[in-house]
Design an enzyme around this catalytic site. Sequence first.
Site, mmCIF file in Angstrom:
data_model
loop_
_atom_site.group_PDB
_atom_site.id
_atom_site.type_symbol
_atom_site.label_atom_id
_atom_site.label_comp_id
_atom_site.label_asym_id
_atom_site.label_seq_id
_atom_site.Cartn_x
_atom_site.Cartn_y
_atom_site.Cartn_z
ATOM 1 N N GLY A 12 0.779 -1.237 0.000
ATOM 2 C CA GLY A 12 0.000 0.000 0.000
ATOM 3 C C GLY A 12 0.809 1.284 0.000
ATOM 4 C CG ASN A 14 1.717 3.422 -5.820
ATOM 5 O OD1 ASN A 14 2.102 4.474 -6.323
ATOM 6 N ND2 ASN A 14 2.320 2.252 -6.037
ATOM 7 C CG MET A 91 -1.051 -7.522 -6.646
ATOM 8 S SD MET A 91 -0.477 -6.437 -7.999
ATOM 9 C CE MET A 91 0.734 -7.502 -8.757
ATOM 10 N NE ARG A 92 -9.075 -12.248 -6.793
ATOM 11 C CZ ARG A 92 -8.805 -13.533 -6.971
ATOM 12 N NH1 ARG A 92 -7.677 -14.031 -6.542
ATOM 13 N NH2 ARG A 92 -9.661 -14.333 -7.584
ATOM 14 C CG LEU A 94 -10.687 -5.718 -11.489
ATOM 15 C CD1 LEU A 94 -10.863 -4.213 -11.609
ATOM 16 C CD2 LEU A 94 -11.233 -6.211 -10.157
ATOM 17 C CG HIS A 110 1.371 -1.801 -15.377
ATOM 18 N ND1 HIS A 110 1.078 -3.045 -14.862
ATOM 19 C CD2 HIS A 110 2.346 -1.978 -16.298
ATOM 20 C CE1 HIS A 110 1.852 -3.941 -15.462
ATOM 21 N NE2 HIS A 110 2.628 -3.322 -16.332
ATOM 22 C CG ASP A 146 -1.581 -4.258 -16.834
ATOM 23 O OD1 ASP A 146 -2.207 -3.728 -15.901
ATOM 24 O OD2 ASP A 146 -0.845 -5.254 -16.671
#
Length: 189
Positions: A12, A14, A91-92, A94, A110, A146
Amino acid sequence: KTPIAVLISGRGSNMQALIEACARPDYPACIALVLSNNPDAAGLETAHKAGLATLAIDHRLFPKDRAGHEKAIDEALVGAGVKVICLAGYMRVLTPYLVEQWKGRMLNIHPSLLPLYPGLDTHARALEAGETRHGCTVHLVTDGVDEGPILQQAEVPVLPGDTPERLAGRVLEQEHRLYPAALEAYLTP
Ligand code: GAR
């Protein structure tokens, strides 16, 4: 101020940069909710200590039911009055369901100069490819991983003797500057 949610899976840092930006009286966003798929994410503790509302919705409680997990997330976001989502080390991948619900209102950071190096291990891959420049990207989230429209990027040089870790550190410094700036520009008409 526009109420945002920050979605995290781990450290966390960011999110921390966004917390600091949102503390500025003139910053156009405030954090309505910090949400994680991982109850053990260190960032949840950081957010809680900063006095923010936090919520863990453990994806492991929804085995083989990505849609159910995302429905629970969506309900929590709507319930908290969230208008914009910032993925920050979430990190999943969607599903189109959540992406569609939040189309044009979900940002991601990213650690590469997209469209180069989508996916994981971006720093090692950039080094292996012999890149002389690397960096990070804030973009809108669309169905392709991404792949969404780029909002802002920041570049760093690749230096002799760089390891993935050293390069990651140099990029991360830029991430912490870039994400608050890109969100501010996105929210400012
Ligand atoms: C950051 O480097 C972010 O760009 C990256 O994960 C790290 C999270 O660090 N995100 C991705 O790789 C997304 N696919 P943080 O939890 O300290 O912000």
